[in-house]
Design a protein around this motif. Structure first.
Motif, PDB file in Angstrom:
ATOM      1  N   ALA A  49       0.859  -1.177   0.000  1.00  0.00           N
ATOM      2  CA  ALA A  49       0.000   0.000   0.000  1.00  0.00           C
ATOM      3  C   ALA A  49       0.897   1.229   0.000  1.00  0.00           C
ATOM      4  O   ALA A  49       1.923   1.263   0.681  1.00  0.00           O
ATOM      5  CB  ALA A  49      -0.909  -0.009   1.218  1.00  0.00           C
ATOM      6  N   LEU A  50       0.525   2.237  -0.781  1.00  0.00           N
ATOM      7  CA  LEU A  50       1.358   3.427  -0.888  1.00  0.00           C
ATOM      8  C   LEU A  50       1.379   4.200   0.429  1.00  0.00           C
ATOM      9  O   LEU A  50       0.366   4.347   1.097  1.00  0.00           O
ATOM     10  CB  LEU A  50       0.857   4.336  -2.008  1.00  0.00           C
ATOM     11  N   GLU A  51       2.561   4.662   0.774  1.00  0.00           N
ATOM     12  CA  GLU A  51       2.782   5.498   1.954  1.00  0.00           C
ATOM     13  C   GLU A  51       3.398   6.809   1.484  1.00  0.00           C
ATOM     14  O   GLU A  51       4.105   6.838   0.478  1.00  0.00           O
ATOM     15  CB  GLU A  51       3.738   4.795   2.926  1.00  0.00           C
ATOM     16  N   PRO A  52       3.175   7.908   2.205  1.00  0.00           N
ATOM     17  CA  PRO A  52       3.694   9.212   1.763  1.00  0.00           C
ATOM     18  C   PRO A  52       5.219   9.273   1.610  1.00  0.00           C
ATOM     19  O   PRO A  52       5.723  10.038   0.802  1.00  0.00           O
ATOM     20  CB  PRO A  52       3.238  10.175   2.859  1.00  0.00           C
ATOM     21  N   TRP A  53       5.959   8.464   2.343  1.00  0.00           N
ATOM     22  CA  TRP A  53       7.422   8.515   2.303  1.00  0.00           C
ATOM     23  C   TRP A  53       8.030   7.811   1.095  1.00  0.00           C
ATOM     24  O   TRP A  53       9.205   7.995   0.779  1.00  0.00           O
ATOM     25  CB  TRP A  53       8.007   7.914   3.575  1.00  0.00           C
ATOM     26  N   MET A  54       7.262   6.985   0.403  1.00  0.00           N
ATOM     27  CA  MET A  54       7.795   6.190  -0.708  1.00  0.00           C
ATOM     28  C   MET A  54       8.187   7.076  -1.891  1.00  0.00           C
ATOM     29  O   MET A  54       7.556   8.088  -2.152  1.00  0.00           O
ATOM     30  CB  MET A  54       6.761   5.166  -1.165  1.00  0.00           C
ATOM     31  N   THR A  55       9.203   6.638  -2.594  1.00  0.00           N
ATOM     32  CA  THR A  55       9.604   7.323  -3.821  1.00  0.00           C
ATOM     33  C   THR A  55       9.014   6.566  -5.010  1.00  0.00           C
ATOM     34  O   THR A  55       8.651   5.389  -4.890  1.00  0.00           O
ATOM     35  CB  THR A  55      11.139   7.341  -3.960  1.00  0.00           C
ATOM     36  N   PRO A  56       8.919   7.215  -6.169  1.00  0.00           N
ATOM     37  CA  PRO A  56       8.424   6.501  -7.352  1.00  0.00           C
ATOM     38  C   PRO A  56       9.263   5.262  -7.673  1.00  0.00           C
ATOM     39  O   PRO A  56       8.720   4.231  -8.086  1.00  0.00           O
ATOM     40  CB  PRO A  56       8.538   7.549  -8.462  1.00  0.00           C
ATOM     41  N   ARG A  57      10.562   5.329  -7.452  1.00  0.00           N
ATOM     42  CA  ARG A  57      11.419   4.168  -7.719  1.00  0.00           C
ATOM     43  C   ARG A  57      11.053   2.996  -6.800  1.00  0.00           C
ATOM     44  O   ARG A  57      10.996   1.850  -7.236  1.00  0.00           O
ATOM     45  CB  ARG A  57      12.885   4.565  -7.520  1.00  0.00           C
ATOM     46  N   THR A  79      13.637  14.097 -14.230  1.00  0.00           N
ATOM     47  CA  THR A  79      14.413  14.910 -13.296  1.00  0.00           C
ATOM     48  C   THR A  79      13.798  14.934 -11.901  1.00  0.00           C
ATOM     49  O   THR A  79      14.491  15.143 -10.919  1.00  0.00           O
ATOM     50  CB  THR A  79      14.548  16.350 -13.808  1.00  0.00           C
ATOM     51  N   GLU A  80      12.491  14.715 -11.807  1.00  0.00           N
ATOM     52  CA  GLU A  80      11.823  14.767 -10.507  1.00  0.00           C
ATOM     53  C   GLU A  80      11.870  13.444  -9.755  1.00  0.00           C
ATOM     54  O   GLU A  80      11.623  13.416  -8.562  1.00  0.00           O
ATOM     55  CB  GLU A  80      10.350  15.125 -10.686  1.00  0.00           C
ATOM     56  N   GLY A  81      12.131  12.358 -10.433  1.00  0.00           N
ATOM     57  CA  GLY A  81      11.994  11.022  -9.875  1.00  0.00           C
ATOM     58  C   GLY A  81      12.638  10.765  -8.537  1.00  0.00           C
ATOM     59  O   GLY A  81      12.073  10.103  -7.687  1.00  0.00           O
ATOM     60  N   ARG A  82      13.807  11.295  -8.280  1.00  0.00           N
ATOM     61  CA  ARG A  82      14.523  11.004  -7.040  1.00  0.00           C
ATOM     62  C   ARG A  82      14.223  12.004  -5.932  1.00  0.00           C
ATOM     63  O   ARG A  82      14.449  11.732  -4.786  1.00  0.00           O
ATOM     64  CB  ARG A  82      16.029  10.988  -7.294  1.00  0.00           C
ATOM     65  N   ARG A  83      13.722  13.165  -6.290  1.00  0.00           N
ATOM     66  CA  ARG A  83      13.555  14.208  -5.289  1.00  0.00           C
ATOM     67  C   ARG A  83      12.162  14.285  -4.696  1.00  0.00           C
ATOM     68  O   ARG A  83      11.939  15.028  -3.755  1.00  0.00           O
ATOM     69  CB  ARG A  83      13.886  15.564  -5.903  1.00  0.00           C
ATOM     70  N   VAL A  84      11.217  13.577  -5.244  1.00  0.00           N
ATOM     71  CA  VAL A  84       9.826  13.730  -4.824  1.00  0.00           C
ATOM     72  C   VAL A  84       9.321  12.429  -4.211  1.00  0.00           C
ATOM     73  O   VAL A  84       9.771  11.347  -4.565  1.00  0.00           O
ATOM     74  CB  VAL A  84       8.967  14.180  -6.034  1.00  0.00           C
ATOM     75  N   HIS A  85       8.391  12.556  -3.271  1.00  0.00           N
ATOM     76  CA  HIS A  85       7.793  11.399  -2.620  1.00  0.00           C
ATOM     77  C   HIS A  85       6.346  11.249  -3.068  1.00  0.00           C
ATOM     78  O   HIS A  85       5.725  12.198  -3.561  1.00  0.00           O
ATOM     79  CB  HIS A  85       7.868  11.550  -1.099  1.00  0.00           C
ATOM     80  N   VAL A  86       5.816  10.069  -2.881  1.00  0.00           N
ATOM     81  CA  VAL A  86       4.471   9.751  -3.343  1.00  0.00           C
ATOM     82  C   VAL A  86       3.420  10.663  -2.696  1.00  0.00           C
ATOM     83  O   VAL A  86       2.465  11.070  -3.350  1.00  0.00           O
ATOM     84  CB  VAL A  86       4.158   8.253  -3.074  1.00  0.00           C
ATOM     85  N   ASN A  98      -4.852   6.529  -1.821  1.00  0.00           N
ATOM     86  CA  ASN A  98      -5.616   5.354  -2.254  1.00  0.00           C
ATOM     87  C   ASN A  98      -5.948   5.435  -3.742  1.00  0.00           C
ATOM     88  O   ASN A  98      -5.897   4.424  -4.449  1.00  0.00           O
ATOM     89  CB  ASN A  98      -6.892   5.210  -1.435  1.00  0.00           C
ATOM     90  N   GLU A  99      -6.300   6.625  -4.218  1.00  0.00           N
ATOM     91  CA  GLU A  99      -6.592   6.802  -5.643  1.00  0.00           C
ATOM     92  C   GLU A  99      -5.328   6.594  -6.474  1.00  0.00           C
ATOM     93  O   GLU A  99      -5.363   5.947  -7.522  1.00  0.00           O
ATOM     94  CB  GLU A  99      -7.174   8.189  -5.902  1.00  0.00           C
ATOM     95  N   LEU A 100      -4.213   7.118  -6.005  1.00  0.00           N
ATOM     96  CA  LEU A 100      -2.949   6.921  -6.713  1.00  0.00           C
ATOM     97  C   LEU A 100      -2.571   5.444  -6.728  1.00  0.00           C
ATOM     98  O   LEU A 100      -2.107   4.922  -7.740  1.00  0.00           O
ATOM     99  CB  LEU A 100      -1.837   7.760  -6.078  1.00  0.00           C
ATOM    100  N   GLU A 101      -2.794   4.767  -5.617  1.00  0.00           N
ATOM    101  CA  GLU A 101      -2.518   3.327  -5.560  1.00  0.00           C
ATOM    102  C   GLU A 101      -3.400   2.571  -6.545  1.00  0.00           C
ATOM    103  O   GLU A 101      -2.946   1.643  -7.215  1.00  0.00           O
ATOM    104  CB  GLU A 101      -2.741   2.810  -4.147  1.00  0.00           C
TER     105      GLU A 101
END
Length: 139
Positions: A49-57, A79-86, A98-101
């Motif tokens: 389940a997606l958590e706010p701390w997860m990265t896209p990778r 360019t955003e992939g490593r710097r942003v969290h879910v 939940n919608e993103l998941e």
């Protein structure tokens, strides 16, 4: 062995230094690879389940999706992939985690279907040869 190291240090210090550095890097990246391999092959870390701390990778590795699919679902660039969290991505998109998941799960189903369509069909199995006359039962 210590004598050999002293000899190489005295005669070829640069070559020995490069070799030791290469060996240290090999061990570092080898341990890192094995650690991540074991972590993501544990069923508890798959399709989390997606958590706010997860990265896209992290999400991509958990759901076994390529980077391009995850970035497309989340609407982010390379360019955003490593710097942003879910959590930030969901807030930016104006949707809940939940919608993103749900979108990630849908993308996984579509990706699997696409992979199945791209695979060539398996050839049919050859027919079994008839049994010899001695083994047949009957009149």
């Amino acid at each position: 062995m210590l004598k050999a190291l002293r000899y190489f240090w005295k005669e070829q210090p640069i070559a020995l230094s490069v070799f030791v550095l290469a060996l240290v890097l090999l061990v570092f990246f080898g341990v890192r690879f094995v650690d991540r391999f074991l972590y993501f092959h544990d069923p508890a870390h798959r399709n989390q389940a997606l958590e706010p701390w997860m990265t896209p990778r992290y999400v991509g590795m958990s759901y076994e999706l390529p980077r391009e699919v995850i970035f497309d679902v989340m609407g982010i660039g390379d360019t955003e992939g490593r710097r942003v969290h879910v959590g930030e991505i969901a807030a930016r998109m104006g949707i809940s985690l939940n919608e993103l998941e749900a979108r990630v799960r849908k993308a996984k189903v579509e990706f699997i279907e696409q992979q199945k369509q791209q695979q060539p069909p398996k050839p049919p199995k050859p027919p079994k040869p008839p049994k010899p006359a001695a083994e047949r039962k009957g009149p």
